[in-house]
Design a protein around this motif. Structure first.
Motif, PDB file in Angstrom:
ATOM      1  N   LEU A  12       0.838  -1.200   0.000  1.00  0.00           N
ATOM      2  CA  LEU A  12       0.000   0.000   0.000  1.00  0.00           C
ATOM      3  C   LEU A  12       0.870   1.245   0.000  1.00  0.00           C
ATOM      4  O   LEU A  12       1.931   1.265   0.618  1.00  0.00           O
ATOM      5  N   GLN A  13       0.389   2.280  -0.678  1.00  0.00           N
ATOM      6  CA  GLN A  13       1.130   3.533  -0.813  1.00  0.00           C
ATOM      7  C   GLN A  13       0.391   4.656  -0.090  1.00  0.00           C
ATOM      8  O   GLN A  13      -0.834   4.641   0.010  1.00  0.00           O
ATOM      9  N   ASP A  14       1.147   5.663   0.375  1.00  0.00           N
ATOM     10  CA  ASP A  14       0.543   6.825   1.016  1.00  0.00           C
ATOM     11  C   ASP A  14      -0.351   7.558   0.019  1.00  0.00           C
ATOM     12  O   ASP A  14       0.017   7.745  -1.141  1.00  0.00           O
ATOM     13  N   SER A  15      -1.532   7.951   0.479  1.00  0.00           N
ATOM     14  CA  SER A  15      -2.478   8.674  -0.355  1.00  0.00           C
ATOM     15  C   SER A  15      -3.420   9.461   0.549  1.00  0.00           C
ATOM     16  O   SER A  15      -3.189   9.545   1.764  1.00  0.00           O
ATOM     17  N   GLN A  16      -4.478  10.007  -0.034  1.00  0.00           N
ATOM     18  CA  GLN A  16      -5.460  10.775   0.716  1.00  0.00           C
ATOM     19  C   GLN A  16      -6.837  10.511   0.115  1.00  0.00           C
ATOM     20  O   GLN A  16      -6.993  10.536  -1.097  1.00  0.00           O
ATOM     21  N   LEU A  17      -7.844  10.245   0.962  1.00  0.00           N
ATOM     22  CA  LEU A  17      -9.207  10.063   0.472  1.00  0.00           C
ATOM     23  C   LEU A  17      -9.964  11.382   0.465  1.00  0.00           C
ATOM     24  O   LEU A  17     -10.851  11.598  -0.351  1.00  0.00           O
ATOM     25  N   ALA A  18      -9.638  12.225   1.431  1.00  0.00           N
ATOM     26  CA  ALA A  18     -10.277  13.531   1.580  1.00  0.00           C
ATOM     27  C   ALA A  18      -9.251  14.459   2.204  1.00  0.00           C
ATOM     28  O   ALA A  18      -8.277  13.983   2.806  1.00  0.00           O
ATOM     29  N   PRO A  19      -9.436  15.760   2.066  1.00  0.00           N
ATOM     30  CA  PRO A  19      -8.492  16.675   2.708  1.00  0.00           C
ATOM     31  C   PRO A  19      -8.366  16.365   4.208  1.00  0.00           C
ATOM     32  O   PRO A  19      -9.365  16.250   4.912  1.00  0.00           O
ATOM     33  N   GLY A  20      -7.150  16.157   4.648  1.00  0.00           N
ATOM     34  CA  GLY A  20      -6.899  15.853   6.060  1.00  0.00           C
ATOM     35  C   GLY A  20      -7.099  14.405   6.446  1.00  0.00           C
ATOM     36  O   GLY A  20      -7.050  14.069   7.624  1.00  0.00           O
ATOM     37  N   LEU A  21      -7.327  13.532   5.472  1.00  0.00           N
ATOM     38  CA  LEU A  21      -7.523  12.106   5.771  1.00  0.00           C
ATOM     39  C   LEU A  21      -6.497  11.275   5.009  1.00  0.00           C
ATOM     40  O   LEU A  21      -6.739  10.832   3.880  1.00  0.00           O
ATOM     41  N   ALA A  32      -8.603   1.406  -0.269  1.00  0.00           N
ATOM     42  CA  ALA A  32      -7.844   2.254   0.655  1.00  0.00           C
ATOM     43  C   ALA A  32      -8.011   1.770   2.089  1.00  0.00           C
ATOM     44  O   ALA A  32      -9.118   1.477   2.539  1.00  0.00           O
ATOM     45  N   TRP A  33      -6.881   1.704   2.786  1.00  0.00           N
ATOM     46  CA  TRP A  33      -6.854   1.376   4.213  1.00  0.00           C
ATOM     47  C   TRP A  33      -6.819   2.695   4.977  1.00  0.00           C
ATOM     48  O   TRP A  33      -5.962   3.537   4.749  1.00  0.00           O
ATOM     49  N   ILE A  34      -7.800   2.861   5.879  1.00  0.00           N
ATOM     50  CA  ILE A  34      -7.891   4.076   6.685  1.00  0.00           C
ATOM     51  C   ILE A  34      -7.467   3.721   8.102  1.00  0.00           C
ATOM     52  O   ILE A  34      -8.221   3.071   8.836  1.00  0.00           O
ATOM     53  N   ALA A  40     -10.183   8.814  13.125  1.00  0.00           N
ATOM     54  CA  ALA A  40     -10.710   9.502  14.309  1.00  0.00           C
ATOM     55  C   ALA A  40     -10.373  10.993  14.273  1.00  0.00           C
ATOM     56  O   ALA A  40     -11.233  11.836  14.575  1.00  0.00           O
ATOM     57  N   ASN A  41      -9.159  11.339  13.893  1.00  0.00           N
ATOM     58  CA  ASN A  41      -8.770  12.749  13.801  1.00  0.00           C
ATOM     59  C   ASN A  41      -9.583  13.471  12.730  1.00  0.00           C
ATOM     60  O   ASN A  41     -10.066  14.584  12.939  1.00  0.00           O
ATOM     61  N   TRP A  42      -9.716  12.846  11.568  1.00  0.00           N
ATOM     62  CA  TRP A  42     -10.494  13.448  10.484  1.00  0.00           C
ATOM     63  C   TRP A  42     -11.957  13.590  10.884  1.00  0.00           C
ATOM     64  O   TRP A  42     -12.573  14.628  10.650  1.00  0.00           O
ATOM     65  N   ASP A 122     -23.965  10.437   3.114  1.00  0.00           N
ATOM     66  CA  ASP A 122     -23.669  11.096   4.395  1.00  0.00           C
ATOM     67  C   ASP A 122     -23.266  10.110   5.484  1.00  0.00           C
ATOM     68  O   ASP A 122     -23.615  10.274   6.650  1.00  0.00           O
ATOM     69  N   LEU A 123     -22.531   9.077   5.107  1.00  0.00           N
ATOM     70  CA  LEU A 123     -22.090   8.075   6.069  1.00  0.00           C
ATOM     71  C   LEU A 123     -20.591   8.111   6.340  1.00  0.00           C
ATOM     72  O   LEU A 123     -20.108   7.386   7.194  1.00  0.00           O
ATOM     73  N   GLN A 124     -19.838   8.936   5.633  1.00  0.00           N
ATOM     74  CA  GLN A 124     -18.379   8.950   5.804  1.00  0.00           C
ATOM     75  C   GLN A 124     -17.965   9.239   7.241  1.00  0.00           C
ATOM     76  O   GLN A 124     -17.016   8.654   7.735  1.00  0.00           O
ATOM     77  N   THR A 125     -18.661  10.130   7.900  1.00  0.00           N
ATOM     78  CA  THR A 125     -18.264  10.497   9.261  1.00  0.00           C
ATOM     79  C   THR A 125     -18.866   9.575  10.323  1.00  0.00           C
ATOM     80  O   THR A 125     -18.607   9.760  11.512  1.00  0.00           O
ATOM     81  N   HIS A 126     -19.647   8.593   9.899  1.00  0.00           N
ATOM     82  CA  HIS A 126     -20.296   7.679  10.858  1.00  0.00           C
ATOM     83  C   HIS A 126     -20.157   6.233  10.425  1.00  0.00           C
ATOM     84  O   HIS A 126     -21.096   5.451  10.526  1.00  0.00           O
ATOM     85  N   ILE A 127     -18.998   5.867   9.949  1.00  0.00           N
ATOM     86  CA  ILE A 127     -18.807   4.495   9.446  1.00  0.00           C
ATOM     87  C   ILE A 127     -19.082   3.459  10.535  1.00  0.00           C
ATOM     88  O   ILE A 127     -19.615   2.389  10.257  1.00  0.00           O
ATOM     89  N   ASP A 128     -18.778   3.780  11.780  1.00  0.00           N
ATOM     90  CA  ASP A 128     -19.030   2.826  12.860  1.00  0.00           C
ATOM     91  C   ASP A 128     -20.505   2.446  12.956  1.00  0.00           C
ATOM     92  O   ASP A 128     -20.846   1.338  13.358  1.00  0.00           O
TER      93      ASP A 128
END
Length: 190
Positions: A12-21, A32-34, A40-42, A122-128
Motif C-alpha cells: 500500500l502507498q501513502d495517499s489521501q481520500l479527503a483533505p486531512g484524511l 484504501a486502508w484508513i 478519528a482525527n479526520w 452522508d455516512l463517511q463520518t459515521h462508518i461505525d
C-alpha cells in the motif's frame, strides 16, 4: 510496510481520500486502508461535537451507477494487526456492497468507489454506525418493505398498487384510520 488486504502481494502507498484524511492505497485494486487514528482525527474535524448524530438509513431507491469492486466479497486481513476484517453491508437498489473494519484496531478498508458512495449517503463520518445492530436491523426492515411493495405492484398492477399505497398513507395519518382498514378488510373478505 502495509499490504493490500484484498491482494496480499501489493504494498500500500501513502495517499489521501479527503483533505486531512491520509490513507494507505492499493495501486492495483484501488482500495484504501484508513488507519483508525487518522480516521478519528479526520472525523473530529468534520463533526460538530454539540450536534446530535443523525445518520440517514439508505434508501433502496438510490439511483447510482456504482458497481461493487470485483474483490468486494473476498475475505481480508487487517494490514496492521492481521485480524480478519468484519463486514458491514450496505444495500442499494442494484445490489449490496461491504465496508470492512478491523475488530481489533478499528481500521477501515474501503474498496474502490465505496468512500465516494459513503459521502453521497452522508455516512463517511459515521462508518461505525454501519456495523451496529441498529443499522443492520434498519437495513433488514427496508429490504422487507421494498420486497413487500414490489410484490404488491406485481400482484395488483402499477395503478391499483399506487392507489393502495396512497390510501395506506392517508389511513396511517388519520386518527380513525383503523376504522377505514377494518372496513376494507370486511369488504375484501366478502
Amino acid at each position: 510496510m502495509y499490504q493490500c488486504p484484498k491482494e496480499g502481494s501489493i504494498d500500500l502507498q501513502d495517499s489521501q481520500l479527503a483533505p486531512g484524511l491520509p490513507v494507505k492505497a492499493c495501486s492495483s485494486c484501488g482500495g484504501a486502508w484508513i488507519p483508525p487514528e487518522d480516521y478519528a482525527n479526520w472525523q473530529r474535524s468534520q463533526i460538530d461535537p454539540d450536534a446530535p448524530v443523525s445518520v440517514a438509513v439508505l434508501p433502496l431507491s438510490l439511483s447510482t451507477s456504482f458497481q461493487p469492486a470485483d474483490l468486494d466479497n473476498r475475505a481480508a486481513l487487517c494490514p496492521d494487526c492481521r485480524s480478519y476484517l468484519v463486514r458491514g453491508r450496505i444495500t442499494l437498489k442494484q445490489g449490496s456492497f461491504y465496508v470492512e473494519r478491523c475488530p481489533s484496531c478499528n481500521g477501515i478498508w474501503c474498496d474502490a468507489g465505496e468512500w465516494e458512495l459513503l459521502g453521497q449517503l452522508d455516512l463517511q463520518t459515521h462508518i461505525d454506525y454501519i456495523f451496529s445492530a441498529d443499522w443492520q436491523g434498519q437495513v433488514r426492515e427496508l429490504e422487507h418493505g421494498e420486497r413487500e411493495r414490489q410484490a404488491t405492484i406485481d400482484k395488483l398492477g402499477d395503478d391499483i398498487a399506487h392507489r393502495v399505497f396512497e390510501l395506506a398513507e392517508l389511513l396511517e395519518q388519520h386518527p380513525n384510520g383503523d376504522f377505514g382498514v377494518a372496513y376494507l378488510m370486511r369488504r375484501v373478505d366478502q
